[in-house]
Design a protein around this motif. Structure first.
Motif, PDB file in Angstrom:
ATOM      1  N   GLU A 164       0.491  -1.162   0.111  1.00  0.00           N
ATOM      2  CA  GLU A 164      -0.132   0.307   0.080  1.00  0.00           C
ATOM      3  C   GLU A 164       0.673   1.181  -0.336  1.00  0.00           C
ATOM      4  O   GLU A 164       0.627   2.350  -0.723  1.00  0.00           O
ATOM      5  N   LYS A 165       2.091   1.396   0.507  1.00  0.00           N
ATOM      6  CA  LYS A 165       2.729   2.595   0.475  1.00  0.00           C
ATOM      7  C   LYS A 165       2.966   2.622  -0.669  1.00  0.00           C
ATOM      8  O   LYS A 165       3.615   3.689  -1.038  1.00  0.00           O
ATOM      9  N   GLU A 166       3.334   1.405  -1.409  1.00  0.00           N
ATOM     10  CA  GLU A 166       4.134   1.516  -2.594  1.00  0.00           C
ATOM     11  C   GLU A 166       3.338   2.033  -3.804  1.00  0.00           C
ATOM     12  O   GLU A 166       3.642   2.610  -4.468  1.00  0.00           O
ATOM     13  N   ARG A 167       2.163   1.721  -3.633  1.00  0.00           N
ATOM     14  CA  ARG A 167       0.759   2.309  -4.299  1.00  0.00           C
ATOM     15  C   ARG A 167       0.925   3.483  -3.937  1.00  0.00           C
ATOM     16  O   ARG A 167       1.156   4.401  -5.324  1.00  0.00           O
ATOM     17  N   LYS A 168       0.882   3.385  -2.728  1.00  0.00           N
ATOM     18  CA  LYS A 168       0.667   5.254  -2.773  1.00  0.00           C
ATOM     19  C   LYS A 168       1.782   6.118  -3.274  1.00  0.00           C
ATOM     20  O   LYS A 168       1.428   7.332  -3.987  1.00  0.00           O
ATOM     21  N   THR A 192      12.446   7.128  -8.496  1.00  0.00           N
ATOM     22  CA  THR A 192      12.127   6.517  -6.922  1.00  0.00           C
ATOM     23  C   THR A 192      13.037   5.732  -6.685  1.00  0.00           C
ATOM     24  O   THR A 192      13.723   5.129  -7.664  1.00  0.00           O
ATOM     25  N   ARG A 193      14.025   5.613  -5.402  1.00  0.00           N
ATOM     26  CA  ARG A 193      14.921   5.261  -5.159  1.00  0.00           C
ATOM     27  C   ARG A 193      14.610   4.809  -3.540  1.00  0.00           C
ATOM     28  O   ARG A 193      14.276   5.455  -2.642  1.00  0.00           O
ATOM     29  N   GLY A 194      14.930   3.743  -3.444  1.00  0.00           N
ATOM     30  CA  GLY A 194      14.972   3.205  -1.598  1.00  0.00           C
ATOM     31  C   GLY A 194      13.326   3.654  -1.405  1.00  0.00           C
ATOM     32  O   GLY A 194      13.262   3.391  -0.240  1.00  0.00           O
ATOM     33  N   GLY A 195      12.539   3.544  -2.218  1.00  0.00           N
ATOM     34  CA  GLY A 195      11.218   3.315  -1.364  1.00  0.00           C
ATOM     35  C   GLY A 195      10.627   4.504  -0.497  1.00  0.00           C
ATOM     36  O   GLY A 195       9.777   5.817  -0.557  1.00  0.00           O
ATOM     37  N   ARG A 196      11.803   6.217  -1.278  1.00  0.00           N
ATOM     38  CA  ARG A 196      11.505   7.326  -1.456  1.00  0.00           C
ATOM     39  C   ARG A 196      11.702   7.933  -2.769  1.00  0.00           C
ATOM     40  O   ARG A 196      12.296   7.282  -4.049  1.00  0.00           O
ATOM     41  N   ILE A 197      11.013   9.518  -3.636  1.00  0.00           N
ATOM     42  CA  ILE A 197      10.526   9.740  -4.594  1.00  0.00           C
ATOM     43  C   ILE A 197      11.589  10.939  -4.715  1.00  0.00           C
ATOM     44  O   ILE A 197      11.914  12.093  -3.557  1.00  0.00           O
ATOM     45  N   TYR A 198      12.550  10.884  -5.812  1.00  0.00           N
ATOM     46  CA  TYR A 198      13.063  12.195  -5.510  1.00  0.00           C
ATOM     47  C   TYR A 198      12.879  13.142  -6.996  1.00  0.00           C
ATOM     48  O   TYR A 198      12.780  12.687  -7.859  1.00  0.00           O
ATOM     49  N   VAL A 199      12.983  13.612  -6.280  1.00  0.00           N
ATOM     50  CA  VAL A 199      12.560  15.762  -7.401  1.00  0.00           C
ATOM     51  C   VAL A 199      13.641  16.242  -7.698  1.00  0.00           C
ATOM     52  O   VAL A 199      14.289  16.581  -6.542  1.00  0.00           O
ATOM     53  N   LEU A 313      10.978  12.678  -0.844  1.00  0.00           N
ATOM     54  CA  LEU A 313      10.155  12.753  -0.341  1.00  0.00           C
ATOM     55  C   LEU A 313       9.471  11.272   0.524  1.00  0.00           C
ATOM     56  O   LEU A 313       9.882  10.824  -0.530  1.00  0.00           O
ATOM     57  N   SER A 314       9.623  11.171   1.980  1.00  0.00           N
ATOM     58  CA  SER A 314       9.657   9.463   2.299  1.00  0.00           C
ATOM     59  C   SER A 314       8.622   9.184   2.696  1.00  0.00           C
ATOM     60  O   SER A 314       7.862  10.254   3.407  1.00  0.00           O
TER      61      SER A 314
END
Length: 326
Positions: A164-168, A192-199, A313-314
């Protein structure tokens, strides 16, 4: 240094000499602010390290649970085999007992009766022990099966929560890419890296060279991003400023590249916080200077890539950790 910058520096120096009291006061304020930025950067690094530790603990715990599940499955298989073996032994002893009773009923000599009775008592004693072992094996098997069911349930809940976290996070990533699509791929990269979003925002989108005031185009892009962040208040937001490895030669209150990266990160944070729905408690500004390049080559192209601002974003993993602790 360009001639124009030299003239500006001379003009600033002359003004400073005429108004030394005011300039000194502003300089002191700037120094205090820079010190605060360094403290914020240190706190940010500590938070990031803590998040990485939590993430590793989560991964280790999941692996431990899976290993425990495999062991319990193996124990359950062994107990089932032992239970079957004990049941077979009990059946054989009961058969032997019946044979002895039959012999006893047809026996005539006193000695033979006594021998059969002794043999029968021994078999009865062994049967009782086997039945006790059978009862214990059945109870152990039931306990193992119950424990295995609980572990399976916990692992299933943990996997569902992670999914659910990954889907979100994927949903948020898609929203960000759509919101920033008009700026093209040259100035903005979303990954996306390591479950975090990098902008990742290139320098030319946000700042002039050596400056930390966000331009209008960059401010518009950050406003679009803040609208999405406002919809997801459970995200931890880390804003990192990055520079190239060319020493800073500007004037004013900036000391070096590290100082410049902190000021740029803080400038981006201030724009994001113009959206009142973005919680300041969830956002941190940090300067990484030249020490975290995406391209280690010492070329103009590599230096351009390294001059960037990253918004990381974590997801909030408190729910996952609570599930593991319970």
């Amino acid at each position: 240094m360009k001639l124009q910058n030299i003239l500006i520096a001379l003009a600033v120096t002359g003004t400073a000499m005429l108004t030394s009291c005011v300039t000194q006061e502003k300089y002191n304020e700037a120094q205090a602010l820079a010190s605060k930025y360094y403290d914020d950067a240190q706190n940010c690094n500590e938070k990031l390290e803590a998040a990485n530790v939590k993430n590793k603990e989560l991964t280790d715990e999941l692996e431990r649970l899976k290993a425990a599940k495999q062991k319990m499955e193996a124990d359950t298989t062994n107990l089932s085999r032992e239970l079957k073996r004990v049941q077979e032994d009990c059946a054989k002893m009961q058969e032997q007992n019946m044979n002895l009773l039959e012999k006893l009923s047809t026996s005539k000599s006193k000695e033979e009766v006594q021998a059969l009775m002794a043999e029968m008592q021994d078999l009865q004693s062994q049967l009782i022990k086997r039945e006790d072992a059978l009862f214990q094996a059945e109870r152990d098997l039931a306990d193992k099966q119950k424990e295995l069911e609980e572990k399976n349930k916990k692992i299933s809940e943990l996997n569902e929560l992670i999914k659910e976290k990954e889907r979100k996070m994927q949903e948020i990533k898609d929203k960000i890419k759509n919101a920033l699509a008009s700026y093209g791929d040259d100035g903005i990269q979303v990954s996306t890296r390591g479950g975090r979003i990098y902008v990742s925002l290139d320098e030319q989108l946000l700042f002039q060279s050596g400056k930390w005031d966000v331009n209008k185009n960059g401010e518009a892009a950050l406003k679009n991003l803040s609208d999405i962040l406002a919809q997801h208040t459970d995200l931890n937001i880390l804003v990192e400023g990055h520079t190239d490895n060319v020493p800073y030669n500007g004037t004013g209150n900036v000391i070096d590249n590290w100082d410049l990266s902190v000021k740029r990160a803080t400038a981006v944070v201030r724009i994001l916080l113009k959206n009142s729905s973005v919680d300041p408690a969830n956002i941190t500004a940090a300067g990484r200077g030249e020490y975290c390049p995406v391209d280690a080559k010492n070329t103009p192209e590599a230096r351009q890539k390294n001059r960037r601002t990253e918004i990381i974003l974590s997801p909030d993993i408190d729910e996952v950790l609570k599930l593991i602790e319970n």
